[in-house]
Enzyme design. Structure first.
Site, PDB file in Angstrom:
ATOM      1  N   GLU A 194      -8.077  25.920  94.785  1.00 11.46           N
ATOM      2  CA  GLU A 194      -7.478  25.166  93.506  1.00 11.46           C
ATOM      3  C   GLU A 194      -8.531  25.033  92.523  1.00 11.46           C
ATOM      4  O   GLU A 194      -8.214  25.101  91.318  1.00 11.46           O
ATOM      5  CB  GLU A 194      -7.219  23.842  94.111  1.00 11.46           C
ATOM      6  N   ARG A 198      -7.939  26.925  88.953  1.00 12.37           N
ATOM      7  CA  ARG A 198      -7.784  26.186  87.801  1.00 12.37           C
ATOM      8  C   ARG A 198      -9.108  25.775  86.910  1.00 12.37           C
ATOM      9  O   ARG A 198      -9.066  26.010  85.711  1.00 12.37           O
ATOM     10  CB  ARG A 198      -7.468  24.659  88.095  1.00 12.37           C
ATOM     11  N   ASP A 327       2.630  32.899  99.007  1.00 15.32           N
ATOM     12  CA  ASP A 327       3.250  33.390  97.717  1.00 15.32           C
ATOM     13  C   ASP A 327       2.156  34.158  96.914  1.00 15.32           C
ATOM     14  O   ASP A 327       2.391  35.536  96.675  1.00 15.32           O
ATOM     15  CB  ASP A 327       3.629  32.066  96.854  1.00 15.32           C
ATOM     16  N   GLU A 462       6.973  28.331  87.396  1.00 17.88           N
ATOM     17  CA  GLU A 462       7.301  29.426  88.197  1.00 17.88           C
ATOM     18  C   GLU A 462       8.296  30.315  87.493  1.00 17.88           C
ATOM     19  O   GLU A 462       8.239  31.266  87.152  1.00 17.88           O
ATOM     20  CB  GLU A 462       7.292  29.626  89.579  1.00 17.88           C
TER      21      GLU A 462
HETATM   22  C1  DMJ Z   1      -0.229  25.985  90.527  1.00 17.91           C
HETATM   23  O1  DMJ Z   1      -1.490  25.474  90.671  1.00 17.91           O
HETATM   24  C2  DMJ Z   1      -0.262  27.449  90.822  1.00 17.91           C
HETATM   25  O2  DMJ Z   1       0.840  28.201  89.973  1.00 17.91           O
HETATM   26  C3  DMJ Z   1      -0.188  28.058  92.159  1.00 17.91           C
HETATM   27  O3  DMJ Z   1      -0.211  29.345  92.305  1.00 17.91           O
HETATM   28  C4  DMJ Z   1       1.065  27.495  92.860  1.00 17.91           C
HETATM   29  N1  DMJ Z   1       1.100  25.758  92.729  1.00 17.91           N
HETATM   30  C5  DMJ Z   1       0.856  25.503  91.228  1.00 17.91           C
HETATM   31  C6  DMJ Z   1       2.146  25.476  90.237  1.00 17.91           C
HETATM   32  O4  DMJ Z   1       3.424  25.340  90.872  1.00 17.91           O
END
Ligand code: DMJ
Length: 564
Positions: A194, A198, A327, A462
């Site tokens: 994270e 970010r 994912d 998404e």
């Molecule tokens: C975000 O932090 C990123 O897109 C991550 O890949 C998946 N979760 C969240 C948004 O849904």
């Protein structure tokens, strides 16, 4: 390098958008319909009123015209006059921007979608600034804040969005905070994944957009502090790092790491090495990819959701998903290959194999509307469950096809995009649930079932992300319209009057959607950014041939030289 002083500061006129985007009859018709839908109900009524008025004037002032309706064929002259009236009416309805009616001046300018995104951002920022400034997340309903890492996450995640949207004032106040207040010298545990996507991603991309060295210095600082995570027996990183103490550890209950997490920090660490000419960052993340590449336990390219930091082996085998915990492994295979100038064949091989695995094991169609969806495999049993997170896939597939991968990837992208759209429009609020279960029975009814525990919406990006990719590659205006409908639903059901947007508990209940009192940083970092890029006619704005977006929507440059 992109400079924000260009077209994105200009509120685009409807005719600009029109002339740039469409050059054939089909697209023109779609465009007219799109423009018509952009008008408010009042504006539409005014235009219809004008048309009716012109028609009546025509009938009154050209008597032979009314006679012609009595059955005699139209003479060439009256036909010409009739067409002239009709043309004039259409011309007026398209061009008029201000109408004087009963001494009232009423603006009928079409909605400027880019301006609406800026307005949404300003509204979100207002709440954050007033009630959560310097903290990780806004709690807009209670007018307070939530802390995760204690690093002002929302500010960092939103920096490049502000720059792209041309919000200079907001950007400057955020920049000042980063320069003077942000310190990584803190005794705090952060999640490696994270904070990489970010914070490191946000700082690197803002450095690229602005050329401001301060952001690169901050990026180096956090990058170095995250490195202890990779000191494990297997070289598969731990999930958590204490950035003040320089120690790392797995979660308390396991020595496993999540597969998506350890394979979705590569774009950022590789870019940090390129910028600093210090290979240590790319070495540790490339090692993870090499290990996973040759690891047994994959199922036709599909990977399990966990990997052990001691043994370096997959654990919890038998469950395969493109949703949570797996994912962005798939997303980063393709994107690393693109970032490195398509010179790393193992990445491409793993990606292509995985997409074949998806087609073979996870694709099904729903009963009612024959929607193609991606389900899950649980010890050889198919589960028709699809996380909203999987809606990144249409965009990724389209990006691959744009980069020369098989054409059927694009066909699948189009089908899955329709499915993600249906996940929104089949809900009473027009917003997707977190998880959908697809109905496999061939009877009339809803394709999407939602379990009570899955009815929430966290303002996730998404679907908007994929709409952006699909619009860029097809120029089909329907993707913009779908995005617009989503933005309207966010405004209707998640906007908090005092500032900010909130996640909600129940997308099936428009009367009481159940505000959850949390605005995730990705709403500003990703969702609003992708809305803006979807509606922008400037296709060179962060061109997909020059930039690759990390999984938190932070654009990083595609390298001109192959990786060393
Ligand atoms: C975000 O932090 C990123 O897109 C991550 O890949 C998946 N979760 C969240 C948004 O849904």
């Amino acid at each position: 390098m992109y400079s924000p002083s260009r077209k994105d500061f200009i509120a685009l006129t409807l005719s600009d958008q029109h002339s740039r985007s469409y050059n054939n009859g089909k697209h023109r018709r779609q465009s007219c319909w799109r423009k018509w839908k952009q008008l408010s109900r009042l504006q539409r009524s005014l235009i219809l009123f004008l048309l009716a008025l012109l028609l009546i004037c025509g009938l009154l002032f050209y008597p032979s015209f009314s006679e012609q309706w009595g059955g005699r064929p139209l003479s060439p002259l009256s036909l010409a006059v009739s067409l002239l009236y009709l043309h004039a009416a259409i011309y007026v309805s398209q061009r008029v921007s201000v109408v004087s009616l009963a001494s009232e001046i009423v603006s009928v300018k079409p909605v400027d979608r880019l301006e609406m995104v800026r307005e949404a951002f300003r509204h979100a920022w207002k709440g954050y600034k007033e009630f959560a400034w310097g903290h990780d997340e806004l709690k807009p309903v209670s007018k307070s804040y939530g802390e995760w890492f204690g690093l002002g996450l929302t500010i960092i995640d939103a920096l490049d969005t502000m720059w792209i949207l041309g919000l200079k004032e907001e950007f400057e106040e955020a920049r000042k905070w980063v320069e003077t207040e942000l310190s990584f010298s803190k005794n705090v545990d952060v999640n490696l994944f994270e904070s990489t996507i970010r914070i490191l991603g946000g700082l690197l991309s803002t450095y690229h957009l602005t050329g401001d060295e301060m952001f690169l210095e901050k990026a180096k600082d956090i990058g170095l502090r995250l490195m202890p995570a990779f000191k494990t027996p297997s070289k598969i990183p731990f999930s958590d790092v204490n950035i003040g103490k320089g120690t790392a550890h797995p979660p308390r209950w396991t020595s496993d790491s999540t597969l998506a997490e350890v394979t979705s920090v590569q774009l950022e660490f590789r870019e940090l090495s390129r910028l600093t000419q210090d290979p240590q960052y790319q070495e540790v993340v490339n090692e993870v990819m090499k290990l996973v590449h040759k690891l047994p336990g994959k199922h036709d390219g599909l990977v399990p959701m966990f990997i052990n930091t001691n043994s370096g082996q997959f654990t919890h085998k038998g469950v395969f998903t493109l949703g949570a915990r797996a994912d962005s492994y798939y997303e980063y295979l393709l994107k690393q290959w693109i970032q490195g100038g398509k010179t790393e064949p193992d990445l491409l091989e793993d990606y292509l194999e995985a997409i074949e695995g998806v087609k073979k094991h996870l694709l099904r169609t729903s009963g009612p509307r024959k929607l193609t969806f991606v389900g899950e495999l649980n010890h050889n049993r198919f589960n028709p469950k699809m996380d909203h997170l999987v809606c990144f896939l249409p965009g990724t597939l389209a990006l691959g096809a744009h980069n020369g991968l098989p054409e059927d990837h694009m066909e699948l992208a189009l089908q899955l995009m329709e499915t993600c759209h249906q996940m929104y429009i089949q809900m009473e609020t027009g917003l997707s649930p977190e998880i959908a279960h697809f109905n496999l029975q061939p009877y009339d009814g809803r394709d999407v079932d939602v379990k009570p525990a899955d009815r929430h919406n966290l303002l996730r990006p998404e679907t908007v992300e994929s709409l952006f990719y699909l619009y860029r590659f097809t120029k089909d205006a329907k993707y913009r319209d779908w995005g617009w409908d989503i933005l309207e639903s966010f405004n209707k059901y998640t906007r908090v009057p005092s500032g900010g947007y909130t996640s909600i508990s129940n997308v099936r209940d428009p009367v009481n959607p159940g505000p959850r009192d949390k605005m995730e940083s990705f709403f500003l970092g990703e969702t609003l950014k992708y809305f803006y890029l979807l509606f922008s006619d400037d296709l060179e704005l962060l061109s997909l041939d020059k930039y690759v977006f990390n999984t938190e929507a932070h654009p990083l440059p595609i390298w001109q030289l192959p990786p060393v």
